[in-house]
Design a protein around this motif. Sequence first.
Motif, short mmCIF file in Angstrom:
data_model
loop_
_atom_site.label_atom_id
_atom_site.label_comp_id
_atom_site.label_asym_id
_atom_site.label_seq_id
_atom_site.Cartn_x
_atom_site.Cartn_y
_atom_site.Cartn_z
N VAL A 1 0.82 -1.23 0.00
CA VAL A 1 0.00 0.00 0.00
C VAL A 1 0.85 1.27 0.00
CG1 VAL A 1 -2.01 -1.08 1.05
CG2 VAL A 1 -0.25 -0.05 2.51
N CYS B 1 2.64 2.79 -2.37
CA CYS B 1 3.02 3.29 -3.70
C CYS B 1 3.25 4.81 -3.66
CB CYS B 1 1.95 2.97 -4.74
SG CYS B 1 0.29 3.46 -4.28
N GLY C 1 -2.57 3.22 2.83
CA GLY C 1 -2.45 4.08 1.65
C GLY C 1 -2.91 5.49 1.98
N LEU C 2 -2.93 6.37 0.99
CA LEU C 2 -3.31 7.77 1.19
C LEU C 2 -4.75 7.98 0.75
CD1 LEU C 2 -2.06 10.60 1.91
CD2 LEU C 2 -1.82 10.93 -0.57
N PRO C 3 -5.65 8.35 1.67
CA PRO C 3 -7.05 8.58 1.27
C PRO C 3 -7.12 9.68 0.21
CG PRO C 3 -6.84 8.53 3.66
CD PRO C 3 -5.45 8.55 3.11
N TYR C 4 -8.08 9.54 -0.70
CA TYR C 4 -8.24 10.52 -1.78
C TYR C 4 -8.39 11.94 -1.22
CZ TYR C 4 -9.03 7.05 -5.53
OH TYR C 4 -8.89 6.03 -6.47
N PHE D 1 -0.86 10.03 -10.13
CA PHE D 1 -1.89 9.20 -9.51
C PHE D 1 -2.84 8.70 -10.60
CE2 PHE D 1 -0.27 9.98 -5.61
CZ PHE D 1 -1.07 10.46 -4.56
N ILE D 2 -3.03 7.40 -10.61
CA ILE D 2 -4.12 6.82 -11.40
C ILE D 2 -5.08 6.22 -10.37
CG2 ILE D 2 -2.74 6.46 -13.46
CD1 ILE D 2 -2.27 3.60 -12.62
N PRO D 3 -6.25 5.78 -10.77
CA PRO D 3 -7.20 5.30 -9.75
C PRO D 3 -6.59 4.21 -8.87
CG PRO D 3 -8.32 5.59 -11.82
CD PRO D 3 -6.86 5.81 -12.11
N GLY D 4 -6.44 4.51 -7.59
CA GLY D 4 -5.94 3.53 -6.63
C GLY D 4 -4.45 3.32 -6.61
N HIS D 5 -3.69 4.03 -7.39
CA HIS D 5 -2.24 3.76 -7.48
C HIS D 5 -1.45 5.03 -7.78
CE1 HIS D 5 1.25 1.31 -7.81
NE2 HIS D 5 1.40 1.39 -9.12
N SER D 6 -0.18 4.99 -7.37
CA SER D 6 0.72 6.11 -7.61
C SER D 6 2.02 5.60 -8.22
CB SER D 6 1.02 6.80 -6.27
OG SER D 6 2.09 7.70 -6.41
#
Lengths: 156, 395
Positions: B249, B251, B286-289, B333-338
């Motif tokens: 988590v 990324c 991970g980092l919340p949106y 950042f793409i959806p759910g990933h960095s």
Amino acid sequence: MAQGEEREAIASRVQQLLANGQLQSTGGMPGTPLPVHNQNGTVHSWIVPFIAGTKLVAWAQLSRSLDLLRFSLLSDGVEAKDWLDPEQIARRVSAVADEESTLSFPVLTYDRDPSRLVWAVKSSRPGEAIRRWFVAGDAVWEDAGMEEVTGGPPRS
Amino acid sequence: MDRNLNPSEVHRLAATELNLFHLAGTIPGLHLEGAHIQPGTPIYDLTGEILFYRVGLTSSSGPSSGYADIAAHSLFGAPLLATAPDTSWNARAWLEKARAAYQQIQTDVKRQRDYDEIRFVAYSFPKLAVQFLAEGKEIVMLELGTWAVVPPANRDRRPLEPGSFERWSLIEELPKDQQAEAHKRFEERLEALNKIELPSAAHASLISKSILEPAFGVLSLYDSWELHYSTDAATHTPCYQLHGQETNVWCVAASVQMVLEFYRYQYTQSRIAQQLGLGTLSNPSGLPYARDNDVAVALNAMSSGALTANMLTTPAFSAYTSELRANRPMVSFIPGHSRSVAGYTQSRFVLLHSHGFRGLLVYDPWPPNAGVITRWENFDTQTYRRAFTAHVTTI
């Protein structure tokens, strides 16, 4: 198109991309294309692994309409069996899942985004909820769902 | 150039245009790879001139891949008129139905008239009908599918303003100056297309990216940049360090690590995760949106203010090229990933407003403890949520 035909088309397309230089030679040889599945079981895309000896050195990911999505290179390579051997993948889950769990056959899918390839394995025990595990190389973790988090929610 | 094209010219245009569009990826939904172009069905104008050909497309295993309409008259201004990926075209089947409908009409009116010619007509372009003729004269015209008898032309109206069910001639009613202008455009297009040679006769009816890719060398006409030590690429080799994410988590932490390291700020990934509130190695998150902008804040804080960082939302390709051309890496950042981005490439091959291939050089921290260098990620197949830029503040 039947899956066998699609697999052949993907393999052929990768050869074309190598021939015209759009994919660079990595020293690895392209292997058999593998379908990447969506959560609902349909095929999202395909990856073609590139193998050098016992190492996975790269993969090409293509859409079902044969468009190149990405070509990814592993700088030192990883053990190919960690990514391509279903028994090895299942063993990794077996080591963390509850004893006496029954495991499903590993399915290649993705975690949150199609660039984050993982193998998904379900484990089940009578009377208990099914658990879903992700395996990426030597990393194993339980699927925590699709919350709006970049990276993933905290591990419980 | 004659305003009417012959069948072999039309077929060649079909093969070239469809291969070009397929190569440029400009026809979404049309699965053309490996498709075969069938002999075209001529579709006539009311004047008796052929307006266009409808060419069926079939896959290598036989099923239909839809059809395309290719102009046989220059008044259209360009060869490729339309594509219909979800509709098959079987002229023979249509004609059988048309004959059956004709027989039924003959039975109903208790009259038998033999025809010696049957053809498809664009009675009200693009609507089609089947016309039955004897010795060059029309017996009846039946609308395709409904088999309703198409009434005679109504001359008592303005050109190009027909009723909803009325026959009219495109060639007669389209103003002559518009036809002349279209003819000129068609000629120009034809001149460009005639420079493209299909590699062999075997490819004259096949659609495949492999047919034209070698001729164009699409990626040999490109604009490209990868991060170097400085903007002087001639004297330096590319340099950027890949870091795999140390948990499944982290990324974001790994991406920030790569950018900071480029600017010579060395931190462990755990330290960066701590700064971003992403937990520890044993209990990571991970980092919340909602906290996306924490990345910009962290880049600034961990460089002691030397880096000015900004967050971009749904960044366009140009946002990447301008930063990378200035030799500045980005977090993407793409959806759910960095990931971090260290280069780009784009083809200068432009076809009818299509921009050609656009790719990003992505240093992807996935999979955990390894990461990959992706060369190239197809920009047009990915959703980009955010990008983070960082630049050194100078005096």
